[in-house]
Design a protein around this motif. Structure first.
Motif, mmCIF file in Angstrom:
data_model
loop_
_atom_site.group_PDB
_atom_site.id
_atom_site.type_symbol
_atom_site.label_atom_id
_atom_site.label_comp_id
_atom_site.label_asym_id
_atom_site.label_seq_id
_atom_site.Cartn_x
_atom_site.Cartn_y
_atom_site.Cartn_z
ATOM 1 N N ALA A 171 35.918 30.071 39.296
ATOM 2 C CA ALA A 171 35.785 30.493 37.892
ATOM 3 C C ALA A 171 36.559 31.793 37.724
ATOM 4 O O ALA A 171 36.520 32.667 38.598
ATOM 5 C CB ALA A 171 34.310 30.690 37.550
ATOM 6 N N GLU A 172 37.253 31.914 36.604
ATOM 7 C CA GLU A 172 38.077 33.100 36.363
ATOM 8 C C GLU A 172 37.229 34.151 35.647
ATOM 9 O O GLU A 172 37.077 34.115 34.434
ATOM 10 C CB GLU A 172 39.283 32.705 35.504
ATOM 11 C CG GLU A 172 40.308 33.801 35.398
ATOM 12 C CD GLU A 172 41.585 33.309 34.717
ATOM 13 O OE1 GLU A 172 41.547 32.285 34.014
ATOM 14 O OE2 GLU A 172 42.617 33.970 34.894
ATOM 15 N N THR A 173 36.674 35.066 36.421
ATOM 16 C CA THR A 173 35.761 36.066 35.847
ATOM 17 C C THR A 173 36.378 37.461 35.944
ATOM 18 O O THR A 173 37.283 37.689 36.759
ATOM 19 C CB THR A 173 34.441 36.086 36.656
ATOM 20 O OG1 THR A 173 34.781 36.394 38.029
ATOM 21 C CG2 THR A 173 33.728 34.749 36.611
ATOM 22 N N PRO A 174 35.890 38.409 35.135
ATOM 23 C CA PRO A 174 36.361 39.800 35.245
ATOM 24 C C PRO A 174 36.118 40.363 36.650
ATOM 25 O O PRO A 174 36.910 41.170 37.149
ATOM 26 C CB PRO A 174 35.527 40.548 34.205
ATOM 27 C CG PRO A 174 35.072 39.501 33.234
ATOM 28 C CD PRO A 174 34.948 38.229 34.016
ATOM 29 N N GLU A 175 35.030 39.902 37.312
ATOM 30 C CA GLU A 175 34.723 40.408 38.664
ATOM 31 C C GLU A 175 35.830 39.986 39.644
ATOM 32 O O GLU A 175 36.246 40.759 40.504
ATOM 33 C CB GLU A 175 33.375 39.874 39.175
ATOM 34 C CG GLU A 175 32.154 40.385 38.432
ATOM 35 C CD GLU A 175 32.012 39.782 37.032
ATOM 36 O OE1 GLU A 175 32.307 38.582 36.859
ATOM 37 O OE2 GLU A 175 31.640 40.531 36.107
ATOM 38 N N LEU A 176 36.292 38.719 39.494
ATOM 39 C CA LEU A 176 37.342 38.214 40.388
ATOM 40 C C LEU A 176 38.614 39.050 40.201
ATOM 41 O O LEU A 176 39.255 39.466 41.175
ATOM 42 C CB LEU A 176 37.622 36.732 40.089
ATOM 43 C CG LEU A 176 38.530 36.001 41.086
ATOM 44 C CD1 LEU A 176 37.884 35.934 42.466
ATOM 45 C CD2 LEU A 176 38.856 34.584 40.594
ATOM 46 N N TRP A 259 42.954 34.073 45.453
ATOM 47 C CA TRP A 259 42.444 33.747 44.107
ATOM 48 C C TRP A 259 42.245 35.030 43.298
ATOM 49 O O TRP A 259 42.562 35.089 42.111
ATOM 50 C CB TRP A 259 41.123 32.983 44.185
ATOM 51 C CG TRP A 259 41.246 31.539 44.598
ATOM 52 C CD1 TRP A 259 40.642 30.953 45.665
ATOM 53 C CD2 TRP A 259 41.991 30.506 43.935
ATOM 54 N NE1 TRP A 259 40.986 29.609 45.722
ATOM 55 C CE2 TRP A 259 41.807 29.310 44.666
ATOM 56 C CE3 TRP A 259 42.812 30.468 42.804
ATOM 57 C CZ2 TRP A 259 42.390 28.095 44.308
ATOM 58 C CZ3 TRP A 259 43.400 29.263 42.440
ATOM 59 C CH2 TRP A 259 43.185 28.089 43.191
ATOM 60 N N ALA A 263 43.988 36.066 39.820
ATOM 61 C CA ALA A 263 43.195 36.401 38.622
ATOM 62 C C ALA A 263 43.613 37.764 38.076
ATOM 63 O O ALA A 263 43.703 37.954 36.853
ATOM 64 C CB ALA A 263 41.700 36.390 38.970
ATOM 65 N N TRP A 264 43.885 38.705 38.974
ATOM 66 C CA TRP A 264 44.322 40.043 38.518
ATOM 67 C C TRP A 264 45.664 39.938 37.792
ATOM 68 O O TRP A 264 45.852 40.519 36.726
ATOM 69 C CB TRP A 264 44.432 41.001 39.718
ATOM 70 C CG TRP A 264 44.784 42.387 39.279
ATOM 71 C CD1 TRP A 264 43.932 43.322 38.768
ATOM 72 C CD2 TRP A 264 46.092 43.004 39.308
ATOM 73 N NE1 TRP A 264 44.625 44.472 38.458
ATOM 74 C CE2 TRP A 264 45.955 44.307 38.778
ATOM 75 C CE3 TRP A 264 47.356 42.577 39.715
ATOM 76 C CZ2 TRP A 264 47.018 45.185 38.662
ATOM 77 C CZ3 TRP A 264 48.426 43.449 39.595
ATOM 78 C CH2 TRP A 264 48.264 44.737 39.082
ATOM 79 N N ASP A 267 45.164 38.559 34.433
ATOM 80 C CA ASP A 267 44.533 39.554 33.578
ATOM 81 C C ASP A 267 45.597 40.522 33.034
ATOM 82 O O ASP A 267 45.635 40.828 31.839
ATOM 83 C CB ASP A 267 43.468 40.307 34.396
ATOM 84 C CG ASP A 267 42.630 41.204 33.512
ATOM 85 O OD1 ASP A 267 42.086 40.677 32.522
ATOM 86 O OD2 ASP A 267 42.551 42.415 33.791
ATOM 87 N N ALA A 272 43.848 35.921 30.762
ATOM 88 C CA ALA A 272 42.493 35.634 31.234
ATOM 89 C C ALA A 272 41.678 34.926 30.149
ATOM 90 O O ALA A 272 40.843 34.086 30.443
ATOM 91 C CB ALA A 272 41.812 36.923 31.675
#
Ligand code: HEC
Ligand code: HEC
Length: 295
Positions: A171-176, A259, A263-264, A267, A272
């Motif tokens: 899952a593409e989350t802000p935490e990732l 991953w 994701a970064w 973003d 994102a």
């Protein structure tokens, strides 16, 4: 039946099964629509929908014809990247004689699979003059791939690399993405790409392609990625590198960290939250103009 008759019949039968489907000529309306969507950031599908046809002599002839009609203007008659329009391109067209490919599912240093080439040709290469050719029939694309491979003896001497296993997409989350920022600093990506991924790192002015031409990584904030902007495409770029350029393969980094890096990057690119409409790229537009002019 005489011997001569039998020979004639055999020749007629052979040429019947050898007859290739005709190559698409001109610029069909579907091409215009596909390329316009691509220019604004919507990528065409790049997976084949039917099994690949057998490559008999008819398909070899079709491949040569598609190459002559569509690819020579940039990649050149001999596949060396020195086509008629080479001097107009800021990103040079691939020299097929080297057998080195940027976009692979296979490890750095190995040959791409035919499916990798099918995907590249179908989806195009953003930020360059290489438009998507998904509007050619699948038979034409498979056929031209054989022609492209014939320019390098590597394809006759060795098989493609074994595709790396793409792990399930997280899952593409802000935490990732936040973990990605840490991995970005830890792995020295900023050396070339700069702290924010704008292509302005301390090494950036010295970067060159294998052919010697200088190159700068695209700024991530532009939202344009050569290979593709999805999380899995970025993962593959990191895991296999972009051969022929200074972008190394990070196959030794654990999957989760790759991953996070992907994701970064997304973003930074403002992706994102989903799709994003791109501003036109002059190089992509030039590619389309060359293709139209050459009809
Ligand atoms: C208008 C110019 C132009 C035309 C026409 C063109 N290409 Fe390209 N092509 C490029 C450029 C520029 C690149 C280099 C992209 C890069 O280095 O990132 C490229 C790269 C490629 C690659 C290499 C991707 C890799 O993994 O390194 C393949 C394969 C390819 N083209 C196939 C084709 C085929 C097949 C045709 C004809 C159907 C075609 N191209 C027509 C400009 C063109
Ligand atoms: C030695 C220099 C260098 C280092 C270190 C480096 N890169 Fe790159 N990277 C490049 C270059 C050059 C390109 C552009 C290649 C091209 O234009 O063909 C690139 C391209 C990319 C792209 C764009 C791919 C696309 O499809 O457009 C991403 C994403 C990327 N790098 C991520 C990273 C990450 C993450 C790291 C660290 C783990 C990293 N890079 C380390 C030089 C480097």
């Amino acid at each position: 039946m005489t011997r001569a008759h039998a020979l004639l019949l055999a020749a007629a039968l052979l040429s019947a099964c050898d007859r290739p489907p005709p190559a698409t000529r001109g610029i069909p309306p579907a091409a215009e629509a596909t390329v316009q969507r691509w220019l604004s950031g919507t990528d065409p599908g790049s997976a084949p929908t039917a099994p690949r046809p057998g490559m008999d002599r008819g398909f070899q002839a079709l491949g040569a014809e598609v190459y002559r009609l569509r690819c020579i203007p940039c990649h050149g008659v001999n596949g060396n990247g020195k086509g008629l329009h080479a001097a107009r391109l800021s990103v040079p067209a691939r020299d097929f004689t080297s057998g080195v490919y940027e976009f692979r599912s296979t490890p750095s240093g190995t040959l791409p699979t035919d499916l990798d080439l099918f995907r590249t040709i179908s989806r195009g290469v953003h930020g360059t003059a290489m438009i998507p050719w998904s509007w050619l029939s699948e038979a034409e694309r498979w056929a031209v791939i054989e022609h492209v491979k014939s320019f390098s003896p590597r394809f006759r001497e060795e098989g493609p690399g074994a595709p790396v296993a793409l792990p399930p997409t997280p899952a593409e989350t802000p935490e990732l993405a936040a973990q990605g920022a840490i991995a970005w600093a830890r792995n020295g990506c900023a050396k070339c790409h700069g702290d924010g991924g704008e292509g302005d790192g301390p090494s950036a002015p010295t970067l060159r392609r294998d052919g010697g031409e200088p190159l700068r990584p695209l700024p991530f904030s532009g939202g344009r990625f050569l290979r593709g902007k999805s999380l899995p495409e970025l993962w593959l770029t990191l895991a296999t590198g972009l051969d022929g350029t200074p972008m190394p393969s990070y196959a030794s980094i654990p999957d989760e960290e790759l991953w996070a890096l992907a994701a970064w990057v997304r973003d930074r690119a403002g992706l994102a939250g989903g799709a994003r409409t791109l501003r036109p790229s002059p190089e992509e537009q030039l590619g389309w103009r060359i293709d139209i002019e050459d009809r």
